[in-house]
Each structure stands twice: as structure tokens, then as C-alpha cells.
Motif scaffolding. Structure first.
Motif, PDB file in Angstrom:
ATOM      1  N   THR A   5       0.789  -1.310   0.009  1.00 53.23           N
ATOM      2  CA  THR A   5      -0.029   0.025   0.133  1.00 53.23           C
ATOM      3  C   THR A   5       0.838   1.309   0.057  1.00 53.23           C
ATOM      4  N   VAL A   6       1.942   1.381   0.777  1.00 54.96           N
ATOM      5  CA  VAL A   6       2.748   2.550   0.911  1.00 54.96           C
ATOM      6  C   VAL A   6       3.828   2.424  -0.377  1.00 54.96           C
ATOM      7  N   THR A   7       3.952   3.760  -0.993  1.00 51.10           N
ATOM      8  CA  THR A   7       4.597   3.657  -2.256  1.00 51.10           C
ATOM      9  C   THR A   7       5.682   5.043  -1.836  1.00 51.10           C
ATOM     10  N   ALA A   8       6.502   5.354  -2.851  1.00 47.72           N
ATOM     11  CA  ALA A   8       7.224   6.642  -2.749  1.00 47.72           C
ATOM     12  C   ALA A   8       6.416   7.498  -3.504  1.00 47.72           C
ATOM     13  N   PHE A   9       5.234   7.961  -2.786  1.00 46.37           N
ATOM     14  CA  PHE A   9       4.385   8.669  -3.575  1.00 46.37           C
ATOM     15  C   PHE A   9       4.363  10.029  -2.843  1.00 46.37           C
ATOM     16  N   GLY A  10       5.166  11.145  -3.263  1.00 46.69           N
ATOM     17  CA  GLY A  10       5.088  12.275  -2.150  1.00 46.69           C
ATOM     18  C   GLY A  10       6.401  12.260  -1.269  1.00 46.69           C
ATOM     19  N   PRO A  11       6.064  13.052   0.056  1.00 50.54           N
ATOM     20  CA  PRO A  11       4.860  13.881  -0.024  1.00 50.54           C
ATOM     21  C   PRO A  11       5.147  15.208  -0.449  1.00 50.54           C
ATOM     22  N   ASP A  12       6.279  15.553  -1.064  1.00 43.81           N
ATOM     23  CA  ASP A  12       6.528  16.874  -1.588  1.00 43.81           C
ATOM     24  C   ASP A  12       5.979  17.181  -2.953  1.00 43.81           C
ATOM     25  N   PHE A  13       5.886  16.131  -3.592  1.00 48.28           N
ATOM     26  CA  PHE A  13       4.961  16.203  -5.079  1.00 48.28           C
ATOM     27  C   PHE A  13       4.502  14.530  -5.382  1.00 48.28           C
ATOM     28  N   ARG A  93      20.197  -2.153  -1.612  1.00 47.01           N
ATOM     29  CA  ARG A  93      18.853  -2.697  -1.039  1.00 47.01           C
ATOM     30  C   ARG A  93      17.847  -1.653  -1.572  1.00 47.01           C
ATOM     31  N   PHE A  94      16.863  -2.214  -1.954  1.00 48.37           N
ATOM     32  CA  PHE A  94      16.074  -1.383  -2.554  1.00 48.37           C
ATOM     33  C   PHE A  94      14.397  -1.779  -2.102  1.00 48.37           C
ATOM     34  N   PRO A  95      13.845  -0.627  -1.619  1.00 54.34           N
ATOM     35  CA  PRO A  95      12.450  -1.047  -0.847  1.00 54.34           C
ATOM     36  C   PRO A  95      11.337  -1.238  -1.923  1.00 54.34           C
ATOM     37  N   LYS A  96      10.524  -1.925  -1.630  1.00 55.05           N
ATOM     38  CA  LYS A  96       9.516  -2.122  -2.787  1.00 55.05           C
ATOM     39  C   LYS A  96       8.365  -1.081  -2.797  1.00 55.05           C
ATOM     40  N   GLU A 244       8.567   4.532   3.521  1.00 54.24           N
ATOM     41  CA  GLU A 244       9.073   3.236   3.710  1.00 54.24           C
ATOM     42  C   GLU A 244      10.299   2.867   3.052  1.00 54.24           C
ATOM     43  N   LEU A 245      11.235   3.832   2.569  1.00 55.00           N
ATOM     44  CA  LEU A 245      12.483   3.647   1.987  1.00 55.00           C
ATOM     45  C   LEU A 245      13.266   2.731   2.886  1.00 55.00           C
ATOM     46  N   ASP A 246      13.123   2.767   4.113  1.00 51.31           N
ATOM     47  CA  ASP A 246      14.161   1.995   5.007  1.00 51.31           C
ATOM     48  C   ASP A 246      13.662   0.632   5.340  1.00 51.31           C
ATOM     49  N   GLU A 247      12.325   0.303   4.662  1.00 53.18           N
ATOM     50  CA  GLU A 247      11.580  -0.960   5.133  1.00 53.18           C
ATOM     51  C   GLU A 247      11.494  -1.863   3.818  1.00 53.18           C
ATOM     52  N   ASN A 248      11.293  -3.238   4.066  1.00 50.31           N
ATOM     53  CA  ASN A 248      10.967  -4.013   3.034  1.00 50.31           C
ATOM     54  C   ASN A 248      11.565  -4.200   2.042  1.00 50.31           C
ATOM     55  N   GLN A 249      13.133  -3.947   2.370  1.00 46.53           N
ATOM     56  CA  GLN A 249      14.319  -3.894   1.010  1.00 46.53           C
ATOM     57  C   GLN A 249      14.529  -5.174   0.573  1.00 46.53           C
ATOM     58  N   HIS A 250      14.752  -5.193  -0.531  1.00 44.65           N
ATOM     59  CA  HIS A 250      15.257  -6.516  -1.618  1.00 44.65           C
ATOM     60  C   HIS A 250      16.620  -5.874  -2.154  1.00 44.65           C
ATOM     61  N   GLY A 505      20.002   9.526  -2.082  1.00 44.57           N
ATOM     62  CA  GLY A 505      20.571   8.189  -1.694  1.00 44.57           C
ATOM     63  C   GLY A 505      19.714   7.080  -1.948  1.00 44.57           C
ATOM     64  N   TRP A 506      18.512   7.347  -2.492  1.00 46.93           N
ATOM     65  CA  TRP A 506      17.724   6.347  -2.734  1.00 46.93           C
ATOM     66  C   TRP A 506      17.406   6.176  -4.202  1.00 46.93           C
ATOM     67  N   VAL A 507      17.436   5.016  -5.158  1.00 46.89           N
ATOM     68  CA  VAL A 507      17.372   5.132  -6.406  1.00 46.89           C
ATOM     69  C   VAL A 507      15.896   5.621  -6.798  1.00 46.89           C
ATOM     70  N   GLU A 508      14.827   5.578  -6.349  1.00 46.98           N
ATOM     71  CA  GLU A 508      13.700   5.879  -6.715  1.00 46.98           C
ATOM     72  C   GLU A 508      13.838   7.823  -7.151  1.00 46.98           C
ATOM     73  N   GLY A 509      14.553   8.260  -6.445  1.00 49.63           N
ATOM     74  CA  GLY A 509      14.813   9.771  -6.839  1.00 49.63           C
ATOM     75  C   GLY A 509      15.353   9.860  -8.107  1.00 49.63           C
ATOM     76  N   ALA A 510      16.344   8.978  -8.449  1.00 48.17           N
ATOM     77  CA  ALA A 510      17.144   9.234  -9.688  1.00 48.17           C
ATOM     78  C   ALA A 510      16.302   9.003 -10.847  1.00 48.17           C
ATOM     79  N   VAL A 511      15.254   7.705 -10.489  1.00 42.68           N
ATOM     80  CA  VAL A 511      14.231   7.438 -11.643  1.00 42.68           C
ATOM     81  C   VAL A 511      13.364   8.584 -11.823  1.00 42.68           C
ATOM     82  N   SER A 512      12.602   8.974 -10.789  1.00 42.34           N
ATOM     83  CA  SER A 512      11.628  10.133 -10.690  1.00 42.34           C
ATOM     84  C   SER A 512      12.044  11.198 -11.188  1.00 42.34           C
TER      85      SER A 512
END
Length: 550
Positions: A5-13, A93-96, A244-250, A505-512
Motif C-alpha cells: 500500500t505504501v509507495t514512494a508517493f510524495g509527500p512533496d510532489f 538494498r531497494f525498498p519495494k 518506507e524507503l528503509d523497510e521491506n528492502q530487496h 541516496g535512494w534510486v527512486e529519486g534518480a528515476v523520478s
């Protein structure tokens, strides 16, 4: 809360990058007359490769400049004699919750497995040793009450200072209005205050001892120490916790570098303009261009890049994904390409130091059991110079991998001048004090591998760590892809990369941010998105980050 349910959705944008990527309408289109137009991409890390891949799919011709290797800080270095047993020198390590990143992981068919973080089933067991006292645990409940008290105090502090549960629920529901109603006031409240301030000023921690805060800094509540982040803006930590960037990492089986390297070689289905089978690799005749030495606008007004061997090409647009300091120290960047206020933000970026030291072992010997039925060695958190030791089981009958030491900031700087052999010796010396009965040395095979990111001239640090008062700087960098109101001389160059993002420091930021830049290039060249799949720029007016007064 469910990990789905929780994603890297915001919170700023609060924009759904994963839904934009997955929509059958695609990311958008440029006019046919622009098909084949060249766009420079500075850097072949995850941001650069993502941007180039999507530009190619759109019918444009990305030209990547890279002085090092494809992958940037997704750097998987094989051990001697191996191909898929690697030392993950950067991201490992990459959070789901990083849904946009996993869009590409899944596209490439790569396999993942849970990362052995402290107190997770993947780790099996965790040892915490602080001030000479050693605790073996398989769950948080196995630790002394002190650690539970620290965990509960941090949970309480988050509720008290950030309406944490309400905000997480809004993120899980992908409700931008609710997110912004809670988050935007927090920006003003916490931008100029540190993570440490947040902790020590909370009611929950004020009721506890200094030693509780000390433990929180050194080893967390068994999840890893937080002290290297204590000087950072609290907003940066809140974002990590909330999404949850620091949780459920693969981890990526075989190495994280497979993602950017795979995209470089991947042929998308039905690309616009290009024939079937076209890939970034084929467009580049097998390898990116050399590193960029100069970026500028020529006398005819064309954006231009001169590489390190003196060859110059012109482009219709440009995406710069390297760490911002390099535009001051390594790349001769024409000052007029960016406004003075943006230059201030780029130069004030503060990078965190990081070092890792790895060895390969003959097998995952740490899974052996002692006379008490405990694993002979565990994922280890300590106040010794190793700080965090991770044990990476590669499967039955295969060598194992030990990250002997993963250290940050001042602990990383202690390693900076030391050769690899000395780093290994110091790490082993520390671990042998914690595990005096375990023959670690007897299991090491091959050559060790180590990295200090601040010593790499192509990086100068691991990633950004925003200080209090840096929100305005971050806003300038992140919003740079919205260029309708820019001066003419500043249009057509777009910034991307995790240090431009809100979550360095989180690859999601590079992608977005790469996807933001793709939208920016498309818009700059006269393109647009489909009405039923608006992009980040189309949604900016409604979802854009709150602005603080100058």
C-alpha cells in the motif's frame, strides 16, 4: 500497513510515476519533425540511463556521456573468478515502495530477494554490541527493554511531531489533498531543524536517558544507527520513514548494476521512429561517449558538449545527471545556463561520505550453529569502526559475501587514506573482538573490494544530505524541469539524479527526476502527453511542492 500500500508517493510532489510509466498511452510524444533529434545526457547512472531509454522510446536520439562506467552508484563489482557474486559498492538494498524503479527491474525480468537487514528473517540473526555488551537476537523482542523503549519513543516522536500515522495513511491512499494538508505545514515547521533536534525535543525522548539517545544514534533500536543523519534536516528523515524507503528492502540477484546495464542493452517494443531491435547500445555503437569536459551554448545558440578528447557536438536539449559539484569542479559549465539562484543551490549541496569493505568467503559459514543452537556469526551492529556488517548468503554450494564494514561520515573518513588491506585488517580486528571464537580469516577467498565514494573524482561523495534550511535549494533543483518562465539562455538544460530529488541516496529519486526531465525535454521540443495520462509537468500546478518565501 501492507507493504503493497505504501509507495514512494510524495509527500512533496504526490505524483504517481509508476502509473504514468505503466499507462498504455505511454509517456507522451514529440512532433514528427523532431524524430531523431539529438539530446545530450550527461552521466550513465540510473538517472541518465532511465532518461535516455525513455527519450529513445519517444523517437529522440539520446547521446550519453560517461567518464566511468554504466551504472553510476549502482556499481556491482564481481569478485575474482566470479560473474554474479559481487560487491555492491553503491546501492544494494531497494525498498519495494520504489515502484518506478521496480518498473524497470520487472521489465528486465531480474530476480530479487529480501535483503538481510537487522532483525529481518533474511538476516536470520542479529548481534548488537555496544560499549562492549553483546546481545544476540532474531527479533526485536529478543533484545533488552532498552531497545524496545527506544523504538517506542521514536514512534511516539513521529506521531507527536509529524502526524505520522495520518500522513502514511494518506500516502497509502494516494490522496494528494490529504497529503499536502498535513505535509506542507511540516515543511515550514521542520526545514530549519535537525533530525537530532526532532529526537531530543520530543516528549517521548525527554523522558528517557541520554544513553537511550546514544543507543538510537549508534545502533538504532536494532535496525541500524542514525547518528550520521543527526545533522540533516528532519524533513529528509521524515520522507524516508513516510514512504518506507528503509523497510521491506530487496537486493537484485547478481547485482544492482544489471538494471542500468540491462536498460542500455534493452530493445523496447515498438519504439517510435527507430527500427525494431534498436537499443541505447546500438545507438551508441556499443559504448557511451567519453565524459563531458564542457557544456555550453555556442555562438549560434545551440546547446553543445565537448568531450574529454575535444570532440564537440550540438543538441536540441540536454539532461545533466551528474552530481552537482562536478559542474563546478570537473565540467566547464557555462555560467549562463543556470540562474544565480540555481547555482547557489547546486554549489551548496552537501554530500555525505560513505565507505564499504567486502570480502568473499568459501561459503556462508555464519549459518553454522554453535553449541547453544545460535548462528556462529550474525548481521552485526556495533559502535566499533565497522558499524554495520552484513552477511550475504549466495545460496547452497556457492561462496558467500561479507560486507565487513559499511560506515558513514566521520567513520568513513577514518578509512579514506587507508589501503584495502589495512581496511580489511582493521575490520577483522574489530569483528574478532565481538566473535573471538570464529575463524573469519580462514574462510576468506579471493581479493577484498572496497570503496570510498568521496575519493572518486566522478562523485566526490555518496549522496546529498540536506542540511537545515536547504528546502529552498532543493525546491529550485527539483522544479528546474518546469522552464516556461525561465530566461531564454536557461532553457533546454534539465537536471536529474537522486541529489536533485527529495530523497537523496535512494534510486527512486534518480528515476523520478529522470522522468521529470524526460517530460521537460518533450515539452521543450513541442511535444505533449496524452490527455488520459498526464505527466509530472501537467500536474505541477495542482501537486507542486509548497514554496517557502525567499
Amino acid at each position: 500497513m501492507s507493504p503493497d500500500t505504501v509507495t514512494a508517493f510524495g509527500p512533496d510532489f504526490p505524483f504517481s510515476y509508476d502509473k504514468w510509466l505503466g499507462h498504455p498511452a505511454g509517456l507522451g510524444a514529440v512532433p514528427a519533425k523532431m524524430h531523431g533529434a539529438k539530446v545530450a545526457v550527461i552521466g550513465a547512472g540510473m538517472a541518465g540511463i532511465t532518461a535516455a531509454y525513455e527519450l529513445m522510446r519517444m523517437g529522440l536520439h539520446p547521446v550519453i556521456y560517461e567518464p566511468g562506467q554504466i551504472g553510476g552508484r549502482l556499481r556491482s563489482q564481481p569478485f575474482v573468478g566470479q560473474t554474479d557474486i559481487v560487491a555492491e559498492l553503491g546501492g544494494m538494498r531497494f525498498p519495494k515502495s520504489s515502484r518506478a524503479f521496480y518498473h524497470y527491474v520487472n521489465k528486465l525480468g531480474l530476480k530479487t530477494r529480501p535483503f538481510p537487514n537487522p532483525l529481518t528473517p533474511a538476516a536470520g540473526s542479529t548481534v548488537i554490541e555496544i560499549e562492549g555488551r553483546r546481545h544476540y537476537a532474531e527479533t526485536l523482542e529478543d533484545l533488552p527493554d532498552l531497545y524496545r523503549e527506544v523504538a517506542e519513543a521514536y514512534d511516539s516522536a513521529l506521531e507527536e511531531g509529524a502526524r505520522f500515522s495520518d500522513l502514511k495513511a494518506a500516502i497509502a491512499a494516494r490522496d494528494p489533498a490529504r497529503i499536502k494538508a498535513i505535509w506542507d505545514p511540516l515543511v515550514a515547521a521542520w526545514d530549519e531543524r535537525t533530525f537530532y533536534d526532532f529526537v531530543v525535543s520530543s516528549d517521548a525522548f525527554q523522558k528517557l536517558s541520554f544513553h537511550h539517545r546514544e543507543v538510537f544514534g549508534q545502533v538504532g533500536f536494532g535496525t541500524g544507527g542514525w547518528d550520521s543523519d543527526f545533522p540533516n534536516s528532519m524533513l529528509e528523515i521524515l520522507r524516508v520513514n513516510l514512504t518506507e524507503l528503509d523497510e521491506n528492502q530487496h537486493m537484485i540477484a547478481g547485482g544492482a548494476a544489471q538494471v542500468p546495464q540491462g536498460l542500455f542493452a534493452h530493445s523496447p517494443v515498438r519504439p517510435v521512429h527507430w527500427p525494431h531491435g534498436t537499443s541505447l547500445k546500438s545507438l551508441h555503437n556499443g559504448a557511451p561517449r567519453p565524459g563531458a569536459a564542457k557544456i555550453f551554448r555556442d555562438d549560434a545558440g545551440k546547446l553543445s558538449v565537448t568531450d574529454i578528447w575535444g570532440s564537440t557536438q550540438t543538441f536540441e536539449a540536454m539532461i545533466v545527471t551528474c552530481q552537482s559539484w562536478l559542474m563546478t569542479t570537473a565540467i566547464d559549465t557555462q555560467e549562463e545556463l543556470f540562474s544565480p539562484k540555481l547555482w547557489m543551490a547546486l554549489d551548496r549541496t552537501r554530500y555525505m561520505q560513505s565507505s564499504k569493505t567486502f570480502v568473499m568467503t568459501d561459503r556462508a559459514f555464519w549459518r553454522d550453529r554453535d553449541a547453544d543452537g545460535r548462528e556462529v556469526m550474525s548481521m552485526t551492529l556495533t559502535d566499533r569502526l565497522t558499524r554495520g556488517t552484513y552477511l550475504l548468503d549466495q545460496g547452497e554450494g556457492r561462496p558467500g559475501v561479507m560486507c565487513l564494514s559499511y560506515a558513514w561520515m566521520t567513520d568513513a573518513l577514518k578509512m579514506l587514506p587507508l589501503p584495502t588491506e589495512k581496511r580489511v585488517a582493521l575490520a577483522l580486528g574489530a569483528l574478532e573482538k565481538i566473535y573471538p571464537d570464529v575463524d573469519i580469516r580462514g574462510h576468506i577467498i579471493g581479493d577484498p573490494i572496497t570503496v570510498s565514494w568521496e575519493a572518486d573524482p566522478n562523485f566526490l561523495g555518496a549522496f546529498k544530505g540536506a542540511l537545515p534550511g536547504h528546502y529552498r535549494y532543493n525546491h529550485r533543483m527539483y522544479s528546474h524541469f518546469m522552464q516556461d518562465h525561465h530566461a531564454r539562455a536557461e532553457k533546454g538544460v534539465f537536471l536529474a539524479g537522486d541529489d536533485v530529488s527529495w530523497t537523496p541516496g535512494w534510486v527512486e529519486g534518480a528515476v523520478s527526476t529522470a522522468l521529470n526531465a524526460v517530460w521537460g525535454v518533450m515539452h521543450h521540443l513541442g511535444g505533449r502527453t496524452e490527455r488520459n495520462n498526464p505527466g509530472p509537468g501537467d500536474c505541477w500546478k495542482d501537486l507542486g511542492p509548497v514554496e517557502l518565501g525567499e
